[in-house]
Write an enzyme that holds these catalytic residues in place. Structure first.
Site, PDB file in Angstrom:
ATOM      1  N   GLY A  78       0.835  -1.207   0.000  1.00 46.71           N
ATOM      2  CA  GLY A  78       0.000   0.000   0.000  1.00 46.71           C
ATOM      3  C   GLY A  78       0.865   1.250   0.000  1.00 46.71           C
ATOM      4  N   ALA A  98      15.345  11.099  -1.425  1.00 46.29           N
ATOM      5  CA  ALA A  98      16.565  11.006  -0.612  1.00 46.29           C
ATOM      6  C   ALA A  98      17.475   9.890  -1.111  1.00 46.29           C
ATOM      7  CB  ALA A  98      16.193  10.762   0.855  1.00 46.29           C
ATOM      8  N   ARG A 123      19.133  11.071  -4.526  1.00 48.08           N
ATOM      9  CA  ARG A 123      20.139  12.138  -4.430  1.00 48.08           C
ATOM     10  C   ARG A 123      21.322  11.732  -3.553  1.00 48.08           C
ATOM     11  NH1 ARG A 123      16.228  17.513  -4.598  1.00 48.08           N
ATOM     12  NH2 ARG A 123      15.734  17.288  -6.810  1.00 48.08           N
ATOM     13  N   ARG A 176       1.020  -5.032  -5.035  1.00 44.67           N
ATOM     14  CA  ARG A 176       1.173  -6.180  -4.130  1.00 44.67           C
ATOM     15  C   ARG A 176       1.438  -7.370  -5.057  1.00 44.67           C
ATOM     16  NH1 ARG A 176      -0.730  -4.000   0.645  1.00 44.67           N
ATOM     17  NH2 ARG A 176      -2.571  -2.663   0.535  1.00 44.67           N
ATOM     18  N   ASP A 178       5.931  -5.233   5.896  1.00 46.00           N
ATOM     19  CA  ASP A 178       6.655  -6.462   6.233  1.00 46.00           C
ATOM     20  C   ASP A 178       6.650  -7.497   5.110  1.00 46.00           C
ATOM     21  OD1 ASP A 178       4.034  -7.199   6.656  1.00 46.00           O
ATOM     22  OD2 ASP A 178       4.489  -8.405   8.433  1.00 46.00           O
ATOM     23  N   GLY A 179       5.573  -7.581   4.323  1.00 51.88           N
ATOM     24  CA  GLY A 179       5.536  -8.507   3.191  1.00 51.88           C
ATOM     25  C   GLY A 179       6.642  -8.140   2.195  1.00 51.88           C
ATOM     26  N   THR A 183       4.397   2.473   5.335  1.00 56.27           N
ATOM     27  CA  THR A 183       3.001   2.006   5.411  1.00 56.27           C
ATOM     28  C   THR A 183       2.255   2.887   6.400  1.00 56.27           C
ATOM     29  OG1 THR A 183       1.530   0.278   6.283  1.00 56.27           O
ATOM     30  CG2 THR A 183       3.789   0.189   7.028  1.00 56.27           C
ATOM     31  N   ASP A 199       0.011   1.937   8.265  1.00 50.72           N
ATOM     32  CA  ASP A 199      -0.514   1.126   9.365  1.00 50.72           C
ATOM     33  C   ASP A 199       0.284   1.221  10.672  1.00 50.72           C
ATOM     34  OD1 ASP A 199      -2.403   0.300   7.542  1.00 50.72           O
ATOM     35  OD2 ASP A 199      -1.414  -1.611   7.103  1.00 50.72           O
ATOM     36  N   ASP A 201       2.477  -0.817  11.613  1.00 51.68           N
ATOM     37  CA  ASP A 201       2.381  -2.177  12.169  1.00 51.68           C
ATOM     38  C   ASP A 201       3.720  -2.913  12.200  1.00 51.68           C
ATOM     39  OD1 ASP A 201       2.626  -2.355   9.436  1.00 51.68           O
ATOM     40  OD2 ASP A 201       1.064  -3.851   9.155  1.00 51.68           O
ATOM     41  N   ARG A 239     -26.047  13.064  17.618  1.00 50.34           N
ATOM     42  CA  ARG A 239     -25.815  11.690  17.154  1.00 50.34           C
ATOM     43  C   ARG A 239     -24.457  11.164  17.606  1.00 50.34           C
ATOM     44  NH1 ARG A 239     -27.565  12.728  10.869  1.00 50.34           N
ATOM     45  NH2 ARG A 239     -29.768  12.254  11.086  1.00 50.34           N
ATOM     46  N   MET A 247      -8.395   2.661   8.843  1.00 51.71           N
ATOM     47  CA  MET A 247      -7.563   1.555   8.354  1.00 51.71           C
ATOM     48  C   MET A 247      -6.538   1.124   9.408  1.00 51.71           C
ATOM     49  SD  MET A 247      -6.756   2.256   4.370  1.00 51.71           S
ATOM     50  CE  MET A 247      -7.891   1.749   3.094  1.00 51.71           C
ATOM     51  N   ARG A 300      -5.232  -2.400   8.998  1.00 54.79           N
ATOM     52  CA  ARG A 300      -5.183  -3.861   8.872  1.00 54.79           C
ATOM     53  C   ARG A 300      -5.355  -4.488  10.260  1.00 54.79           C
ATOM     54  NH1 ARG A 300      -3.374  -6.463   4.179  1.00 54.79           N
ATOM     55  NH2 ARG A 300      -2.488  -4.551   3.407  1.00 54.79           N
ATOM     56  N   ALA A 305     -12.108  10.881  21.081  1.00 51.58           N
ATOM     57  CA  ALA A 305     -13.180   9.886  20.911  1.00 51.58           C
ATOM     58  C   ALA A 305     -13.730   9.405  22.251  1.00 51.58           C
ATOM     59  CB  ALA A 305     -12.643   8.696  20.125  1.00 51.58           C
ATOM     60  N   LYS A 315     -23.421  13.843  27.852  1.00 50.31           N
ATOM     61  CA  LYS A 315     -22.952  14.208  26.506  1.00 50.31           C
ATOM     62  C   LYS A 315     -24.102  14.056  25.522  1.00 50.31           C
ATOM     63  CE  LYS A 315     -18.117  12.910  27.003  1.00 50.31           C
ATOM     64  NZ  LYS A 315     -16.917  12.529  26.278  1.00 50.31           N
ATOM     65  N   ARG A 328     -24.599   6.682  13.410  1.00 47.14           N
ATOM     66  CA  ARG A 328     -24.275   6.673  11.985  1.00 47.14           C
ATOM     67  C   ARG A 328     -22.858   6.128  11.795  1.00 47.14           C
ATOM     68  NH1 ARG A 328     -28.905   7.565  11.732  1.00 47.14           N
ATOM     69  NH2 ARG A 328     -30.018   9.208  10.608  1.00 47.14           N
TER      70      ARG A 328
HETATM   71  O1  F6P Z   1      -1.546  -1.519   4.411  1.00 49.51           O
HETATM   72  C1  F6P Z   1      -2.175  -0.321   4.110  1.00 49.51           C
HETATM   73  C2  F6P Z   1      -3.655  -0.518   3.957  1.00 49.51           C
HETATM   74  O2  F6P Z   1      -4.232   0.739   3.621  1.00 49.51           O
HETATM   75  C3  F6P Z   1      -4.379  -1.132   5.144  1.00 49.51           C
HETATM   76  O3  F6P Z   1      -4.620  -0.212   6.175  1.00 49.51           O
HETATM   77  C4  F6P Z   1      -5.627  -1.653   4.502  1.00 49.51           C
HETATM   78  O4  F6P Z   1      -6.181  -2.722   5.229  1.00 49.51           O
HETATM   79  C5  F6P Z   1      -5.135  -2.110   3.148  1.00 49.51           C
HETATM   80  O5  F6P Z   1      -3.928  -1.408   2.904  1.00 49.51           O
HETATM   81  C6  F6P Z   1      -6.070  -1.861   2.021  1.00 49.51           C
HETATM   82  O6  F6P Z   1      -5.525  -2.434   0.890  1.00 49.51           O
HETATM   83  P1  F6P Z   1      -5.986  -2.134  -0.599  1.00 49.51           P
HETATM   84  O7  F6P Z   1      -5.594  -0.725  -0.912  1.00 49.51           O
HETATM   85  O8  F6P Z   1      -5.211  -3.131  -1.398  1.00 49.51           O
HETATM   86  O9  F6P Z   1      -7.458  -2.323  -0.626  1.00 49.51           O
END
Ligand code: F6P
Length: 319
Positions: A11, A22, A25, A72, A103-104, A125, A127, A129, A162, A169, A171, A186, A213, A243
């Site tokens: 992603g 960077a 250069r 990917r 990581d992949g 990324t 994420d 993660d 509401r 996102m 993952r 939140a 609230k 919602r």
């Molecule tokens: O890894 C980045 C990410 O945006 C994740 O947060 C999300 O689950 C995934 O990619 C979405 O993947 P795609 O863009 O392939 O739908």
């Protein structure tokens, strides 16, 4: 090392362009030739190689996405794909490869190291993660984008008394939800690392109703459930008007924050420095403000933990 290549994989993330700039250069400054690989590992397999000069990375530091584009790549999960990738790089005279991704992508880089290409992984990324590094490139920008959306959603929730379930996102990682839940004030944060049952959620919403609230925000990490289902559940089991908003890919685009440009730049330069000294099979990261490098497999094996203290603070300040 005379010739290196750079690619972005997985992603896309804001700040990847700063890292590419960077790399290009810094490598040219060190007397190396640089090749850009388009479309991630797919581009290695299809030999989508383009020469990169100083001017080819002008005017990109402020742009989201990745000028090299990303993919990917399923073929890099197979030995045949990895063998072909190493062969193609060697045929081009490419001795070192910088992989900007998650990581992949790093596992693919590790496989290429075994096949004689020196590789360095740069964490890119949204994420956040990758536990070996405090931050990944793109996370800060994504959080700020989410925050902007939460602010807007809060305005309209307030006008209508509401509650909004905002799905973000990440993952399997709850960092975007945790950090933006804190920044966005939140009422409830739901993350996969600290699972919340529907009964627990109901108890939180009862507290919310009793707190005086009139409107609220639930930030939900995509790995912890679906905003649509939680919307239905709360509408059916409480007196609240709920919602759902799924922010989706809006979180991946946009001009990178200064932090992501800084991170992309310093990590990209560090990756080149390693290749220049003949070191491969490493990933770079930032820990306590310091840029560092470590073995790829050791890095991707660091177990992910959530900052529980942060989660507890978020609960207290949401009252
Ligand atoms: O890894 C980045 C990410 O945006 C994740 O947060 C999300 O689950 C995934 O990619 C979405 O993947 P795609 O863009 O392939 O739908």
């Amino acid at each position: 090392m005379k010739k290196i290549a750079v690619l972005t994989s997985g992603g896309d993330a804001p700040g990847m362009n700063a890292a590419i700039r960077a790399v290009v250069r810094t490598a040219i400054d060190a007397g190396m030739e640089v090749v850009g690989v388009e479309n991630g590992y797919d581009g290695v397999l299809n030999k989508e190689f383009i020469p990169m000069g100083l001017r080819s990375v002008s005017d990109i530091i402020q742009r989201g996405g990745t000028i090299l584009r990303s993919a990917r790549c399923k073929a890099m999960m197979t030995d045949e794909g990895r063998d072909l990738a190493a062969k193609n790089l060697k045929e081009e005279g490419i001795e070192g490869l910088i992989v900007i991704g998650g990581d992949g992508s790093f596992r693919g880089a590790e496989e290429l190291c075994k096949r004689g290409i020196l590789c360095i992984g740069v964490p890119g990324t949204i994420d956040n993660d990758l536990a070996y590094t405090d931050y990944t490139i793109g996370f800060d920008t994504a959080c700020n984008t989410v925050l902007d959306s939460i602010n807007r959603i809060r305005d309209t929730m307030g006008s209508h008394n509401r509650v909004s379930v905002v799905e973000v996102m990440g993952r399997h990682c709850g960092d975007i939800a945790l950090y933006t839940g804190i920044g966005g004030g939140a009422e409830v944060i739901m993350i996969p690392e600290i699972p919340m049952t529907l009964d627990e959620l109901l108890a939180h919403m009862k507290d919310y109703e009793n707190s005086g609230k009139r409107s609220g925000i639930i930030v939900l990490a995509e790995g912890a459930g679906s905003a649509g289902e939680i919307e239905k559940f709360l509408n059916a089991n409480t007196n609240l008007e709920v919602r759902a908003s799924v922010l989706g890919h809006i979180q991946r685009g946009g001009s990178p924050t200064n932090f992501d440009r800084y991170l992309g730049t310093t990590l990209g330069a560090k990756a080149v420095e390693l290749l220049k000294s003949g070191v491969g099979n490493r990933i770079v990261g930032i820990k306590d403000g310091q840029i560092f490098d470590m073995d790829i497999i050791e890095g991707v094996s660091v177990p992910r933990t959530i900052n529980k203290k942060l989660y507890e603070i978020a609960k207290v300040v949401a009252k």
